[in-house]
Design a protein around this motif. Structure first.
Motif, PDB file in Angstrom:
ATOM      1  N   GLU A 163       0.827  -1.208   0.000  1.00  0.00           N
ATOM      2  CA  GLU A 163       0.000   0.000   0.000  1.00  0.00           C
ATOM      3  C   GLU A 163       0.862   1.259   0.000  1.00  0.00           C
ATOM      4  O   GLU A 163       0.489   2.268  -0.576  1.00  0.00           O
ATOM      5  CB  GLU A 163      -0.960  -0.003   1.189  1.00  0.00           C
ATOM      6  CG  GLU A 163      -2.020  -1.075   1.109  1.00  0.00           C
ATOM      7  CD  GLU A 163      -2.863  -1.028  -0.160  1.00  0.00           C
ATOM      8  OE1 GLU A 163      -3.097   0.080  -0.695  1.00  0.00           O
ATOM      9  OE2 GLU A 163      -3.286  -2.090  -0.626  1.00  0.00           O
ATOM     10  N   LEU A 164       1.983   1.176   0.622  1.00  0.00           N
ATOM     11  CA  LEU A 164       2.924   2.302   0.652  1.00  0.00           C
ATOM     12  C   LEU A 164       3.358   2.674  -0.763  1.00  0.00           C
ATOM     13  O   LEU A 164       3.495   3.852  -1.090  1.00  0.00           O
ATOM     14  CB  LEU A 164       4.137   1.909   1.505  1.00  0.00           C
ATOM     15  CG  LEU A 164       5.256   2.881   1.702  1.00  0.00           C
ATOM     16  CD1 LEU A 164       4.772   4.055   2.529  1.00  0.00           C
ATOM     17  CD2 LEU A 164       6.401   2.192   2.414  1.00  0.00           C
ATOM     18  N   GLY A 165       3.551   1.689  -1.596  1.00  0.00           N
ATOM     19  CA  GLY A 165       3.988   1.927  -2.956  1.00  0.00           C
ATOM     20  C   GLY A 165       2.858   2.084  -3.961  1.00  0.00           C
ATOM     21  O   GLY A 165       3.107   2.276  -5.148  1.00  0.00           O
ATOM     22  N   ASN A 166       1.626   2.026  -3.509  1.00  0.00           N
ATOM     23  CA  ASN A 166       0.472   2.109  -4.401  1.00  0.00           C
ATOM     24  C   ASN A 166       0.181   3.576  -4.736  1.00  0.00           C
ATOM     25  O   ASN A 166      -0.432   4.297  -3.955  1.00  0.00           O
ATOM     26  CB  ASN A 166      -0.744   1.456  -3.750  1.00  0.00           C
ATOM     27  CG  ASN A 166      -1.945   1.393  -4.667  1.00  0.00           C
ATOM     28  OD1 ASN A 166      -1.964   1.991  -5.730  1.00  0.00           O
ATOM     29  ND2 ASN A 166      -2.952   0.657  -4.236  1.00  0.00           N
ATOM     30  N   THR A 167       0.608   4.000  -5.905  1.00  0.00           N
ATOM     31  CA  THR A 167       0.451   5.406  -6.299  1.00  0.00           C
ATOM     32  C   THR A 167      -1.000   5.781  -6.585  1.00  0.00           C
ATOM     33  O   THR A 167      -1.309   6.961  -6.734  1.00  0.00           O
ATOM     34  CB  THR A 167       1.312   5.724  -7.541  1.00  0.00           C
ATOM     35  OG1 THR A 167       0.953   4.821  -8.587  1.00  0.00           O
ATOM     36  CG2 THR A 167       2.794   5.592  -7.209  1.00  0.00           C
ATOM     37  N   GLU A 168      -1.882   4.805  -6.652  1.00  0.00           N
ATOM     38  CA  GLU A 168      -3.298   5.096  -6.849  1.00  0.00           C
ATOM     39  C   GLU A 168      -3.978   5.514  -5.545  1.00  0.00           C
ATOM     40  O   GLU A 168      -5.103   6.001  -5.568  1.00  0.00           O
ATOM     41  CB  GLU A 168      -4.003   3.894  -7.458  1.00  0.00           C
ATOM     42  CG  GLU A 168      -3.503   3.588  -8.865  1.00  0.00           C
ATOM     43  CD  GLU A 168      -4.146   2.356  -9.456  1.00  0.00           C
ATOM     44  OE1 GLU A 168      -5.129   1.836  -8.887  1.00  0.00           O
ATOM     45  OE2 GLU A 168      -3.660   1.911 -10.503  1.00  0.00           O
ATOM     46  N   ARG A 169      -3.288   5.325  -4.436  1.00  0.00           N
ATOM     47  CA  ARG A 169      -3.830   5.746  -3.134  1.00  0.00           C
ATOM     48  C   ARG A 169      -3.458   7.190  -2.865  1.00  0.00           C
ATOM     49  O   ARG A 169      -2.431   7.682  -3.337  1.00  0.00           O
ATOM     50  CB  ARG A 169      -3.265   4.870  -2.004  1.00  0.00           C
ATOM     51  CG  ARG A 169      -3.554   3.398  -2.126  1.00  0.00           C
ATOM     52  CD  ARG A 169      -4.961   3.075  -1.754  1.00  0.00           C
ATOM     53  NE  ARG A 169      -5.096   1.621  -1.586  1.00  0.00           N
ATOM     54  CZ  ARG A 169      -6.237   1.006  -1.514  1.00  0.00           C
ATOM     55  NH1 ARG A 169      -7.360   1.678  -1.581  1.00  0.00           N
ATOM     56  NH2 ARG A 169      -6.277  -0.296  -1.370  1.00  0.00           N
ATOM     57  N   GLU A 170      -4.270   7.836  -2.053  1.00  0.00           N
ATOM     58  CA  GLU A 170      -3.984   9.217  -1.657  1.00  0.00           C
ATOM     59  C   GLU A 170      -2.729   9.252  -0.789  1.00  0.00           C
ATOM     60  O   GLU A 170      -2.365   8.266  -0.154  1.00  0.00           O
ATOM     61  CB  GLU A 170      -5.156   9.792  -0.870  1.00  0.00           C
ATOM     62  CG  GLU A 170      -6.412   9.987  -1.679  1.00  0.00           C
ATOM     63  CD  GLU A 170      -7.538  10.548  -0.839  1.00  0.00           C
ATOM     64  OE1 GLU A 170      -7.300  10.985   0.312  1.00  0.00           O
ATOM     65  OE2 GLU A 170      -8.674  10.545  -1.340  1.00  0.00           O
ATOM     66  N   CYS A 171      -2.116  10.415  -0.761  1.00  0.00           N
ATOM     67  CA  CYS A 171      -0.880  10.592   0.009  1.00  0.00           C
ATOM     68  C   CYS A 171      -1.100  10.270   1.488  1.00  0.00           C
ATOM     69  O   CYS A 171      -0.272   9.610   2.108  1.00  0.00           O
ATOM     70  CB  CYS A 171      -0.365  12.013  -0.168  1.00  0.00           C
ATOM     71  SG  CYS A 171       1.223  12.307   0.627  1.00  0.00           S
ATOM     72  N   LEU A 172      -2.206  10.727   2.062  1.00  0.00           N
ATOM     73  CA  LEU A 172      -2.483  10.468   3.479  1.00  0.00           C
ATOM     74  C   LEU A 172      -2.615   8.975   3.751  1.00  0.00           C
ATOM     75  O   LEU A 172      -2.118   8.468   4.760  1.00  0.00           O
ATOM     76  CB  LEU A 172      -3.752  11.203   3.930  1.00  0.00           C
ATOM     77  CG  LEU A 172      -4.118  11.055   5.392  1.00  0.00           C
ATOM     78  CD1 LEU A 172      -2.994  11.572   6.294  1.00  0.00           C
ATOM     79  CD2 LEU A 172      -5.418  11.793   5.693  1.00  0.00           C
ATOM     80  N   PHE A 173      -3.252   8.255   2.830  1.00  0.00           N
ATOM     81  CA  PHE A 173      -3.398   6.804   2.960  1.00  0.00           C
ATOM     82  C   PHE A 173      -2.023   6.141   2.963  1.00  0.00           C
ATOM     83  O   PHE A 173      -1.733   5.279   3.797  1.00  0.00           O
ATOM     84  CB  PHE A 173      -4.245   6.267   1.801  1.00  0.00           C
ATOM     85  CG  PHE A 173      -4.647   4.835   1.949  1.00  0.00           C
ATOM     86  CD1 PHE A 173      -5.870   4.498   2.502  1.00  0.00           C
ATOM     87  CD2 PHE A 173      -3.817   3.799   1.518  1.00  0.00           C
ATOM     88  CE1 PHE A 173      -6.259   3.170   2.641  1.00  0.00           C
ATOM     89  CE2 PHE A 173      -4.182   2.479   1.642  1.00  0.00           C
ATOM     90  CZ  PHE A 173      -5.414   2.164   2.210  1.00  0.00           C
ATOM     91  N   ARG A 174      -1.171   6.563   2.042  1.00  0.00           N
ATOM     92  CA  ARG A 174       0.173   5.989   1.948  1.00  0.00           C
ATOM     93  C   ARG A 174       1.011   6.336   3.180  1.00  0.00           C
ATOM     94  O   ARG A 174       1.805   5.516   3.647  1.00  0.00           O
ATOM     95  CB  ARG A 174       0.837   6.467   0.665  1.00  0.00           C
ATOM     96  CG  ARG A 174       0.106   5.904  -0.571  1.00  0.00           C
ATOM     97  CD  ARG A 174       0.578   6.491  -1.857  1.00  0.00           C
ATOM     98  NE  ARG A 174       1.933   6.046  -2.112  1.00  0.00           N
ATOM     99  CZ  ARG A 174       2.777   6.700  -2.883  1.00  0.00           C
ATOM    100  NH1 ARG A 174       2.427   7.835  -3.468  1.00  0.00           N
ATOM    101  NH2 ARG A 174       3.983   6.232  -3.091  1.00  0.00           N
ATOM    102  N   MET A 175       0.841   7.530   3.708  1.00  0.00           N
ATOM    103  CA  MET A 175       1.569   7.913   4.917  1.00  0.00           C
ATOM    104  C   MET A 175       1.108   7.087   6.113  1.00  0.00           C
ATOM    105  O   MET A 175       1.903   6.702   6.965  1.00  0.00           O
ATOM    106  CB  MET A 175       1.395   9.405   5.214  1.00  0.00           C
ATOM    107  CG  MET A 175       2.150  10.307   4.251  1.00  0.00           C
ATOM    108  SD  MET A 175       3.924   9.983   4.176  1.00  0.00           S
ATOM    109  CE  MET A 175       4.427  10.444   5.819  1.00  0.00           C
ATOM    110  N   GLN A 176      -0.200   6.788   6.177  1.00  0.00           N
ATOM    111  CA  GLN A 176      -0.712   5.933   7.245  1.00  0.00           C
ATOM    112  C   GLN A 176      -0.135   4.525   7.107  1.00  0.00           C
ATOM    113  O   GLN A 176       0.256   3.910   8.099  1.00  0.00           O
ATOM    114  CB  GLN A 176      -2.237   5.878   7.211  1.00  0.00           C
ATOM    115  CG  GLN A 176      -2.835   5.033   8.316  1.00  0.00           C
ATOM    116  CD  GLN A 176      -2.696   5.663   9.678  1.00  0.00           C
ATOM    117  OE1 GLN A 176      -3.443   6.560  10.015  1.00  0.00           O
ATOM    118  NE2 GLN A 176      -1.754   5.210  10.473  1.00  0.00           N
TER     119      GLN A 176
END
Length: 134
Positions: A81-94
């Protein structure tokens, strides 16, 4: 009525198996929500909590291999999920924050068993993937 040690132990093993089965169902349901593109932060945290509950259940019952397996699956999914660029930045930071926590627990357990190479490999992988969003 007094149980023999063997009967008591078998009862405890059966309880553990049933508990693992139940939490495994919870795990797959939480994972299915994370698989969706519209997954929310709350659903990601619920997945994390479910995995940690599963790992803790394994640890409390002395099942170190299953403990490592549960934490490892959690950690790998968070890195995904950290590397999933389709997710929002906040999601990736979480995902990054939760992955740091799972990495700490994994490395602690690996260090206890003397598996320093595995711990180092996990740390290197995390740094490589985390540096992309930093």
């Amino acid at each position: 009525m007094n149980l023999t040690m063997s009967a008591w132990l078998q009862h405890k093993i059966d309880e553990y198996k049933f508990s693992i089965r139940d939490i495994t169902v919870d795990y797959y349901m939480a994972q299915a929500k994370v698989d969706r593109p519209e997954c929310t932060l709350e659903q990601l945290r619920k997945f994390n909590d479910t995995c940690l509950d599963m790992a803790e259940l394994c640890q409390l019952n002395g099942d170190d291999q299953s403990y490592l397996h549960a934490l490892g699956r959690l950690h790998q999914r968070l890195l995904q999920e950290l590397g999933n660029t389709e997710r929002e930045c906040l999601f990736r930071m979480q995902a990054w924050q939760l992955a740091r926590h799972s990495l700490t627990r994994l490395c602690h357990q690996l260090a206890l068993s003397g598996e320093w190479d595995k711990a180092t490999a996990l740390q290197n992988e995390f740094m490589r993937k985390a540096s992309r969003i930093m």
